[in-house]
Design an enzyme around this catalytic site. Structure first.
Site: not given
Ligand code: FAD
Length: 296
Positions: A170, A219, A289
């Site tokens: 992570r 999570s 996380e």
């Molecule tokens: C129902 C549910 C289930 C989930 N299951 C999982 C799972 O199984 N495994 C898991 O790992 N996660 C899980 N997640 C968490 C989440 O979906 C992941 O961490 C996902 O990768 C986050 O992506 P995001 O685009 O929403 O990022 P955001 O939440 O928008 O941002 C997260 C971080 O990434 C950075 N970021 C985003 N895009 C960029 C970019 N282009 N350049 C630089 N920094 C950037 C942001 O600044 C921030 O620090 C889950 C979430 C939910 C709601």
């Protein structure tokens, strides 16, 4: 005021003042951003980054907001969403280049459609490619890093780079200020039906174990070295524990759901309560996380 007007005039896309961030996060929490920008194209995005950096305006890059909890007071500065500008994908035999604003789901479906296997255990992660790379998202024994050949990014000094990277659990090696623009993914060729079968199984397991119908940020804690955060929380009888409208999911101990009007403050207090109990009774320090984004 001047900052907003300049951005509004120059950028093609969505530019709004005092936009509520709860509308843009899966947990539905967050006060107003001074300015929220969703540029329509890469050129405008790059201009914007140059502009805020030069003016020393605080900014935050977000994907789908599925791992984020913004402050109830919002964000002082400019929040920039990547999904409209970094939205191209290209397939080269057993590789796919995907830009960071694309939904991970879209990338996975594209790979499956082309009989390319690797990312299917990650089906159901609701983030973008950029968000998944930023935190090396993973599920069911697979992490995004496992199929990344190269990442393309703009470093905090504005230089465009590409590199093979070292990831850990992570965690990616990027620093705040680095902007991921895309990545080249490698896959293994496999029978499409077989990949789809595996994907269906992953979906079934998610539906069975996760509170998918509720607002959450996935999570809350990373799993500790020798176990699962959700199992510990369950064992200590903390499922359904709540503060305000923030509640530990009855279905999965590592999810905090927003029943309706939970605040960032509620979630923080609930997290502290869980951490204290786990530390006291199991001697384990749970690490976050989910990511809290400060107001300023
Ligand atoms: C129902 C549910 C289930 C989930 N299951 C999982 C799972 O199984 N495994 C898991 O790992 N996660 C899980 N997640 C968490 C989440 O979906 C992941 O961490 C996902 O990768 C986050 O992506 P995001 O685009 O929403 O990022 P955001 O939440 O928008 O941002 C997260 C971080 O990434 C950075 N970021 C985003 N895009 C960029 C970019 N282009 N350049 C630089 N920094 C950037 C942001 O600044 C921030 O620090 C889950 C979430 C939910 C709601």
């Amino acid at each position: 005021m001047v900052i907003f007007d300049t951005i509004k005039k120059r950028i093609k896309g969505f530019v709004k003042r005092d936009e509520m961030l709860n509308e843009y996060t899966s947990i539905r929490i967050g006060g107003p951003a001074d300015i929220l920008v969703i540029p329509d194209n890469v050129e405008d995005f790059k201009w914007l980054i140059g502009f805020v950096r030069k003016r020393e305006v605080r900014y935050f890059i977000m994907g789908n907001g599925t791992n984020l909890i913004f402050s109830d007071k919002g964000f002082r500065g400019v929040v920039i969403k990547t999904n409209r500008c970094f939205n191209e994908m290209k397939i080269f035999d057993d590789r796919i280049f995907a830009m960071s604003g694309i939904d991970l789901l879209k990338l996975i479906l594209k790979s499956v459609e082309n009989g390319l296997s690797s990312l299917e255990p990650l089906i159901g992660i609701p983030g973008t490619v950029g968000g998944a790379i930023w935190m090396n998202a993973g599920a069911f024994g697979k992490e995004v890093k496992d199929c990344i050949e190269k990442v393309y990014f703009i470093d905090r000094y504005g230089e465009e780079k590409e590199a093979e990277m070292n990831f850990s659990y992570r965690k990616s090696p990027f620093n705040r200020g680095d902007i991921i623009t895309g990545a080249l993914f490698t896959f293994e060729k496999k029978d499409r039906l077989e990949i789809m079968k595996e994907m269906e199984e992953v979906k079934r397991r998610r539906e069975e174990n996760q509170p998918l119908g509720f607002a959450s940020a996935g999570s809350v804690f990373k799993n500790p070295a020798n176990g699962y955060a959700g199992e510990i929380i369950d064992r200590l009888g903390m499922k359904r524990m709540s503060i305000g409208d923030a509640e530990v999911s009855a279905k999965h101990g590592n999810f905090i759901i927003n029943r309706r009007d939970a605040t960032c403050h509620d979630v923080k207090r609930l997290i502290e309560k869980i951490r204290d109990r786990v530390k006291k009774e199991e001697g384990v320090e749970l690490e976050l996380e989910v990511e809290f984004v400060k107001e300023k």
